[in-house]
Write an enzyme that holds these catalytic residues in place. Structure first.
Site, PDB file in Angstrom:
ATOM      1  N   GLN A 144       0.946  -1.312  -0.184  1.00 52.33           N
ATOM      2  CA  GLN A 144       0.033   0.018   0.184  1.00 52.33           C
ATOM      3  C   GLN A 144       0.775   1.324   0.137  1.00 52.33           C
ATOM      4  O   GLN A 144       2.075   1.249   0.441  1.00 52.33           O
ATOM      5  CB  GLN A 144      -0.726   0.044   1.296  1.00 52.33           C
ATOM      6  CG  GLN A 144      -1.907  -1.006   1.501  1.00 52.33           C
ATOM      7  CD  GLN A 144      -3.115  -0.716   0.381  1.00 52.33           C
ATOM      8  OE1 GLN A 144      -3.239   0.204  -0.100  1.00 52.33           O
ATOM      9  NE2 GLN A 144      -4.179  -1.435   0.862  1.00 52.33           N
ATOM     10  N   CYS A 145       0.239   2.475  -0.495  1.00 52.57           N
ATOM     11  CA  CYS A 145       0.955   3.692  -0.377  1.00 52.57           C
ATOM     12  C   CYS A 145       1.470   3.916   1.115  1.00 52.57           C
ATOM     13  O   CYS A 145       0.836   3.770   1.968  1.00 52.57           O
ATOM     14  CB  CYS A 145      -0.125   4.458  -0.937  1.00 52.57           C
ATOM     15  SG  CYS A 145       0.506   6.563  -0.787  1.00 52.57           S
ATOM     16  N   PRO A 146       2.554   4.584   1.217  1.00 50.20           N
ATOM     17  CA  PRO A 146       3.564   4.889   0.283  1.00 50.20           C
ATOM     18  C   PRO A 146       4.632   3.729  -0.143  1.00 50.20           C
ATOM     19  O   PRO A 146       5.648   4.266  -0.638  1.00 50.20           O
ATOM     20  CB  PRO A 146       4.009   5.986   0.882  1.00 50.20           C
ATOM     21  CG  PRO A 146       4.437   5.653   2.593  1.00 50.20           C
ATOM     22  CD  PRO A 146       3.079   4.859   2.639  1.00 50.20           C
TER      23      PRO A 146
ATOM     24  N   VAL B  89      -0.103   9.448  -2.055  1.00 55.70           N
ATOM     25  CA  VAL B  89       0.837  10.491  -1.593  1.00 55.70           C
ATOM     26  C   VAL B  89       1.570  11.248  -2.383  1.00 55.70           C
ATOM     27  O   VAL B  89       1.570  12.588  -2.410  1.00 55.70           O
ATOM     28  CB  VAL B  89       1.601  10.109  -0.415  1.00 55.70           C
ATOM     29  CG1 VAL B  89       2.747   9.240  -0.902  1.00 55.70           C
ATOM     30  CG2 VAL B  89       2.067  11.116   0.389  1.00 55.70           C
TER      31      VAL B  89
END
Lengths: 86, 194
Positions: free
Chosen positions: A16-18, B178
């Site tokens: 998952q992000c980041p 992000v």
């Protein structure tokens, strides 16, 4: 456009992000300037994220993005990034 | 003698021309790089909260900025995703995901204020007062933001955590993370976390 020669492949499927970004950042530092990193991610947001990264970072050039469905039925987003001289 | 001087001048002229060309190309490259990183007339907003009042604050700033000719983006994450939801589905979701779907607002009409909600009465009162004072409703502001070309991005990580599917969002939302926000923010003169 000819076939892209990949120096290193990074599999961040499931992350998952980041993390796709963080791991790709680490990986691209380990290849030489001019070489290409190929990243496999399952995060749908990575399409815009890698675009944004290349826009912001002078040492990274986004060559191409593509997608496919892998053997587990997951949608995979592929990014080709070239390390460039900033 | 005169020939030698002419020859010498010719050589020096060539040398100077080459140096000038090198400088010009370096200047152009530097300028391009500087311009690429200079802030533009842009605003980048993070909408983290799923409250009626805070969502309104974000959208009033967004529509105001867009009207001033600024390029605006709003990044919806965590509770802020409730603002851009368009109903909730339960099918195919895990227990926790179902819980999130049931507990959280299904769309922006169900948002409560961050204070004095009193089980939903507060939201209705606040909406009534704002209508009376001719303040645009949240729905109108959102529609306006769309018409003014505000970029609307949903955070894929928090969507996944809360089990929100892309089909449960309003049409026209972009999906990002992000770096999507940061690429916008690094080109913006104003950035806000709401």
């Amino acid at each position: 456009m000819g076939e892209i020669v990949v120096a290193r492949e990074l599999d961040v499927r499931g992350l998952q992000c980041p993390m796709p970004l963080v791991n790709a950042h680490r990986a691209i530092k380990q290849i030489a300037v001019g070489e290409v990193l190929k990243v496999l991610a399952t995060d749908r947001g990575s399409l815009l994220d890698f675009k944004g990264w290349a826009e912001t970072d002078d040492s990274v050039e986004l060559l191409q993005q593509e997608e496919y469905t892998d053997e587990q039925g997951r949608r995979v987003y592929v990014h080709y990034l070239r390390r460039v001289e900033p | 003698m005169a020939e030698a001087i002419a020859q010498d001048l010719e050589t020096r002229l060539q040398e100077l021309t080459q140096r000038l060309e090198a400088l010009e190309s370096r200047y152009e490259k530097d300028m391009r790089r500087i311009q690429r990183h200079l802030p533009e007339n842009r605003v980048a907003i993070i909408c983290f909260s799923g409250n009626l009042d805070k969502a309104m604050a974000a959208l009033i700033i967004a529509t105001g900025a867009a009207s001033m000719g600024m390029q605006v983006s709003i990044f919806f994450t965590f509770w802020g995703l409730s603002v851009i939801k368009n109903g909730a589905q339960l099918r195919g979701k895990s227990f926790m995901e179902k819980l999130f779907s049931i507990m959280l607002p299904e769309n922006m009409r169900e948002l409560g204020p961050s204070q004095m909600n009193f089980g939903g009465i507060g939201a209705r009162m606040m909406r009534a007062i704002m209508r009376k004072k001719q303040v645009q409703s949240l729905e109108e502001l959102f529609q306006l933001a769309r018409e003014l070309g505000v970029r609307l991005v949903a955070c894929t990580m928090s969507m996944d955590v809360m089990g929100i599917r892309a089909e449960e969002l309003l049409p026209g939302m972009e999906l990002g993370g992000v770096a999507t926000y940061l690429a916008d923010a690094s080109k913006s003169k104003v950035t806000l976390f709401i």
